[in-house]
Design an enzyme around this catalytic site. Structure first.
Site, mmCIF file in Angstrom:
data_model
loop_
_atom_site.group_PDB
_atom_site.id
_atom_site.type_symbol
_atom_site.label_atom_id
_atom_site.label_comp_id
_atom_site.label_asym_id
_atom_site.label_seq_id
_atom_site.Cartn_x
_atom_site.Cartn_y
_atom_site.Cartn_z
ATOM 1 N N PRO A 120 0.813 -1.219 0.000
ATOM 2 C CA PRO A 120 0.000 0.000 0.000
ATOM 3 C C PRO A 120 0.846 1.270 0.000
ATOM 4 O O PRO A 120 2.059 1.217 0.187
ATOM 5 C CB PRO A 120 -0.752 -0.120 1.325
ATOM 6 C CG PRO A 120 0.232 -0.808 2.219
ATOM 7 C CD PRO A 120 1.025 -1.742 1.349
ATOM 8 N N ASN A 123 1.849 2.534 4.203
ATOM 9 C CA ASN A 123 3.064 2.055 4.874
ATOM 10 C C ASN A 123 3.993 1.500 3.813
ATOM 11 O O ASN A 123 4.291 0.300 3.803
ATOM 12 C CB ASN A 123 2.738 0.934 5.861
ATOM 13 C CG ASN A 123 1.720 1.373 6.876
ATOM 14 O OD1 ASN A 123 1.956 2.296 7.644
ATOM 15 N ND2 ASN A 123 0.568 0.732 6.863
ATOM 16 N N GLY A 203 -6.450 -1.812 -0.246
ATOM 17 C CA GLY A 203 -7.891 -1.567 -0.230
ATOM 18 C C GLY A 203 -8.698 -2.821 -0.528
ATOM 19 O O GLY A 203 -8.204 -3.761 -1.149
ATOM 20 N N CYS A 254 -3.496 0.827 9.434
ATOM 21 C CA CYS A 254 -4.845 0.272 9.517
ATOM 22 C C CYS A 254 -5.176 -0.105 10.959
ATOM 23 O O CYS A 254 -6.327 -0.319 11.301
ATOM 24 C CB CYS A 254 -5.001 -0.924 8.592
ATOM 25 S SG CYS A 254 -3.810 -2.230 8.916
ATOM 26 N N GLU A 343 -13.460 4.304 9.214
ATOM 27 C CA GLU A 343 -11.998 4.399 9.269
ATOM 28 C C GLU A 343 -11.589 5.771 8.723
ATOM 29 O O GLU A 343 -12.133 6.236 7.721
ATOM 30 C CB GLU A 343 -11.358 3.285 8.412
ATOM 31 C CG GLU A 343 -9.842 3.206 8.586
ATOM 32 C CD GLU A 343 -9.211 2.098 7.741
ATOM 33 O OE1 GLU A 343 -9.759 1.772 6.678
ATOM 34 O OE2 GLU A 343 -8.158 1.579 8.153
#
Lengths: 521, 455
Positions: A120, A123, A203, A254, A343
């Site tokens: 991702p 990170n 995702g 996350c 989130e």
């Protein structure tokens, strides 16, 4: 005949080259899968050290390239995912056969083969490091497909580890990077039958398509972390760790806390402690302004991913103390129509107060109905009963206690496996429910004897099918009548397809000179 | 009921006006659109009648009655459906596999715009390929001249050397092979020149391979235009140049004012693990020839790369050599794509892995048949297998054919089997190839022993 040509599927640009990478990885994995434990440790250690040496440089580059996060915190993650992972598994062995004497079973670890890893933007370097380390510890070849927002720094990070690993004896092609990721290319690689396992961090749509690919996949979905502060909690300590965790890397993990649930009996004391720890409590009017900024029309604006509390406050014209690390937004109810209960990936923490721990558990379940099933939750409590009720009621697979969830669930401040890839298990429609770790990337061949007691298992001690590589892998193809001659390895840089420059000429000159020496010798 | 189907098919063809080819498929099972055959024996009969009776009969007599039908990756299929792993690859023409999808795609796309082109004018694809060739070539090569095949390219190389040096003689090795065209055939073994009264030892002296003294004495009169060398002589069974031999030949060329022509038709294009084998020898040739694989196996083309000091005629008289099909623009497109695939770091890596894997496998097999399988000549994926019989490779070839592998003996040294696995051969097919090879070598040995009788 001519019809076959017309109907021939045209591969999108970049795909043929990508397929060549998979084939190269196949060769590398075949070689790597026969390495012994000493060689594997030497290689993994070398990669870890190289990763650590560049931890700060790549932290800075990642923030530059993506525009989010905090350099200091990324340094910490990069170190944790290089030498940190090495230290955790240094004494583990995912290579050598083991004997289960009583059962008359011998277990032979087998590498998965070719890992296709999606990483991702949030990170970037830490995830690249983490997946490479796990691949090396388990003798797998890995192809990294970084998020396009972070492709530059991810490629550099992977190449640093690759160069160190190959210098320590890893086979050529063991670590490769898709430098220009695109949707058609990623789809082609995910569905390529030579890929043995996909490890997808990112995702939900990407993770779901990994599962649909027809290849074995380990995919992990998003989090939406509830944190319950219950009346038995050590309030100042809880406030400290929640603020530190929520502000860590500007909340782009996350595992970052999303919704704070506080028992009303201690709410006022706790908000004071939060403020002391660096949180700014928004007024109801300010909550509306912030909500409109972060969730315009009820949808999350990704422009705010990884931005600091001060930036968000400034954008909303809210005056906050200089040292403010997070914004706390009190909300009435955790319901689907409340965007702040989703989130957020920025240092904005929603807060609800509840009349009891039992109500708190219900609220946490409501948070997870929004999203984050299978992921993680935190609790601050001295009460084992409440903690058990909380853990057993929530559809999550890790509940960390009296610690920040960001680094707690990622295994950096707990004894969970250190990782950037949080398995969400059956709750989260993933095949892995633990933090991603080496054991998920191997299988074991079991040698099983007849259980009849009269049939004995011979001695398997010291029988090791694996060995150290002899020289570079693969061997450079020297002519068979030159074998045995002293050989200087050639630079692995290929001849560039187009364009000449001085460096290329210099390398070529050196190669020619080295060969002359060999021939003379 | 089943008997009604063909009748129905015929009727429906008439009633619904189906195409000729559809109708033909009822009668001729081998329908290829613009032509069709009823059977393999029809093809063989007609090949003898209309094409080449000698060659056709030779393969029938050799136990290799192959008529290649379907072809894909590194597989060719006989008309009977028999599958063969191709390790002949027509000397590297199919380096990238049969009908490589990337090359097919490139040509198919190009055909929407290009044809052969006009050989008199500067051209788009020709210029693009020339730049790509030069940018990936050994040091010093600066110009590209095109032919439609390797032989023509060798002729161009010789003509270029003669023009540059104003000398006529061209030295090659005994048992050399550089093609069948006018000048090229003169450099080669008399096996192919005498038949057509084209031998010309005066202008094309031969010297023994790996013999530096012979080379020096051939050159020392300073009357030689060029030495032409395959970096590893293919048709002679891949004898390997002794350590230092080729660099020394290049040195002698420089000393005696001759040019060095590197024939990289078979050894180039990553076959030895570097794009050009000559760079592994540390040589910067004056002229280099590429053919076969550069076509992608799909559109004939060959290239001559020339150093500036030898390229004078291109400025003096650019119309000095003309070739209607040489540098056909569709061929240039095939070549650009083939060169790009060969140049990829992934391809280079895979060739190194494959060379290592095949080499180790062959040495394992050799250990089982030390009296029969007497040598392995290998440089990357250029591999010659030596057998202990003057016609040894022909026996092995036939048993390989029976066991699903196509590899050919060396015409000028039939003890040696040419064994050239494809650059992109998948590991699992490489394993299968070694399995089949092991069995075939064993069976060929059994046959040879039985023919020799008890001693």
């Amino acid at each position: 005949m001519s019809q076959t040509l017309v109907e021939m599927p045209m591969e999108p640009a970049g795909v043929p080259r990508g397929r060549a990478m998979v084939e190269r990885a196949t060769w590398a994995s075949r070689a790597f899968a026969t390495y012994d434990i000493d060689s594997v440790r030497r290689i993994a250690h070398a990669a870890a050290i190289a990763g650590e040496n560049h931890a700060r440089e790549f932290a800075e580059l990642a923030v530059q390239e993506t525009g989010y996060g905090v350099v200091e915190h990324k340094v910490l993650k990069n170190v944790a995912c290089s030498v940190g992972i090495w230290n955790t598994y240094e004494s583990h062995d995912y290579v050598t056969p083991t004997i289960v004497e009583g059962d008359k079973i011998v277990e032979v670890p087998r590498a998965a083969g070719v890992i296709f890893a999606l990483t991702p933007s949030t990170n970037p370097v830490a995830t690249v490091y983490c997946k490479i380390m796990l691949a090396l510890l388990t003798r797998n070849a890995i192809i990294i497909s970084p998020h396009p927002f972070a492709k530059g720094v991810c490629a550099r990070a992977a190449y640093v580890m690759r160069d160190a690993a190959v210098a320590a004896g890893a086979p050529d092609g063991v670590i490769q990077v898709v430098e220009q990721p695109s949707i058609p290319l990623i789809n082609a690689l995910m569905t390529d039958e030579r890929v043995d396992v996909i490890v997808a961090t990112g995702g939900s749509p990407m993770v779901r398509s990994a599962y649909r690919s027809g290849n074995p996949a380990i995919g992990v979905g998003p989090g939406n972390v509830p944190v319950l502060v219950e009346k038995s909690a050590d309030l100042p300590a809880a406030a400290q760790s929640i603020v530190a965790s929520k502000s860590f890397d500007n909340s782009i993990l996350c595992t970052s806390e999303s919704v704070l649930i506080v028992e009303s009996a201690i709410a006022s004391g706790f908000t004071v402690a939060l403020a002391k720890a660096g949180a700014f409590l928004l007024s109801p009017e300010q909550v509306d302004v912030v909500r409109d900024l972060i969730f315009p029309m009820g949808h999350f604006d990704t422009a705010w991913v990884g931005k600091s509390a001060l930036e968000i406050a400034a954008a909303c014209d809210i005056k906050v103390p200089k040292g403010t690390l997070i914004l706390v937004a009190p909300i009435d109810l955790v319901v689907p129509e409340e965007p702040l209960a989703q989130e957020k990936l920025c240092p904005l923490l929603a807060m609800v107060t509840v009349s009891s721990a039992a109500r708190g558990i219900e609220a946490a379940r409501a948070v997870l109905r929004n999203s984050g099933r299978g992921h993680s939750a935190a609790i601050h409590s001295q009460d084992a009963r409440v903690t058990m009720d909380y853990a057993s009621a929530l559809p999550v697979l890790r509940v960390v206690v009296n610690v920040g969830n960001s680094l707690g669930s990622a295994g950096i401040q707990t004894a969970l496996a250190p990782t950037m890839t949080i398995g969400t298990g059956f709750f989260g429609k993933s095949s892995v429910g633990e933090n991603l770790q080496p054991k998920h990337l191997i299988n074991r061949t079991l040698i099983a004897y007849n259980s009849n007691k009269s049939i004995l298992m011979p001695d398997f001690t010291d029988l090791n099918p694996w060995s150290a590589p002899q020289g570079s892998v693969p061997a450079y193809p020297i002519a068979s009548n030159l074998e045995g001659a002293p050989f200087i390895p050639q630079p692995s840089a290929p001849i560039e397809f187009a364009g000449t420059d001085d460096l290329r000429e210099e390398i070529r000159r050196l190669v020619i000179e080295e060969l002359r020496q060999i021939i003379k010798g | 009921m089943t008997r009604l189907i063909p009748i129905f098919a015929k009727w429906s063809a008439i009633w619904y006006g189906r195409s000729m080819s559809d109708q033909a498929s009822v009668e001729a099972p081998y329908d290829y659109g613009v032509f069709s055959f009823a059977s393999k024996s029809e093809v063989l009969d007609k090949a003898k009648a209309y094409w080449n009776p000698g060659k056709t009969q030779f393969w029938i007599d050799s136990g290799v009655p192959l008529v290649i039908d379907r072809r894909e990756e590194y597989f060719i299929y006989d008309m009977s459906g028999k599958r063969l792993i191709d390790t002949h690859l027509n000397g590297g023409t199919y380096n990238l596999g049969h009908r490589n999808p990337e090359v097919v795609q490139a040509i198919t796309t190009a055909m929407q715009h290009f044809d052969i082109g006009n050989h008199h004018f500067p051209a788009l694809a020709r210029t693009a390929l020339a730049e790509a060739m030069i940018s990936s070539a050994p040091t010093g090569l600066t110009k590209v001249i095109y032919g439609s095949g390797g032989g023509e390219a060798i002729d161009i190389a010789i003509k270029t050397a003669r023009h540059a040096t104003q000398k006529r003689k061209v030295v090659s090795i005994t048992k050399a092979y550089h093609g069948h065209t006018g000048l090229a055939v003169g450099t080669g073994d008399e096996r192919f020149s005498k038949l057509f009264l084209s031998d010309n030892p005066e202008d094309f002296p031969n010297v023994t391979f790996n013999d530096l003294e012979a080379m020096e004495s051939a050159l020392q009169n300073r009357d030689v235009a060029a030495v032409i060398m395959e970096t590893i002589p293919a048709t002679f069974g891949f004898p390997l140049p002794a350590p230092g031999y080729l660099p020394k030949v290049k040195e002698l060329c420089e000393r005696y004012d001759a040019l060095y022509i590197a024939d990289e038709v078979q050894t180039g294009l990553m076959r030895t693990g570097e794009l050009w084998a000559i760079t592994k020898e540390g040589i910067a040739p004056d002229i280099m020839v590429s053919g076969k694989g550069i076509s992608g196996g799909l559109y004939p083309i060959a290239c001559v790369l020339v150093a500036e000091h030898a390229a004078g005629w291109l400025t003096e008289d650019g119309f000095g050599h003309i070739s209607t099909f040489g540098g056909a623009e569709l061929g240039c497109v095939a070549a650009i794509k083939s060169l790009e695939i060969c140049s990829r770091p992934e391809t280079r890596s895979m060739v190194h892995y494959l060379s290592d894997f095949i080499g180790q496998g062959l040495r394992r097999i050799q250990a089982d048949y030390p009296d029969w399988f007497t040598g392995i000549r290998q440089n990357g994926l250029v591999i010659g297998l030596e057998f202990n019989d003057p016609q040894g490779a022909k026996f092995v070839m036939r048993h390989l054919y029976e066991n699903g592998v196509w590899a050919i003996f060396s015409t000028l040294d039939p003890r040696v089997l040419q064994y050239k696995p494809g650059l992109l051969l998948k590991p699992e097919i490489a394993e299968e190839l070694l399995d089949r090879t092991e069995v075939s070598i064993g069976r060929a040995w059994a046959e040879v022993k039985s023919l020799r009788g008890p001693r």
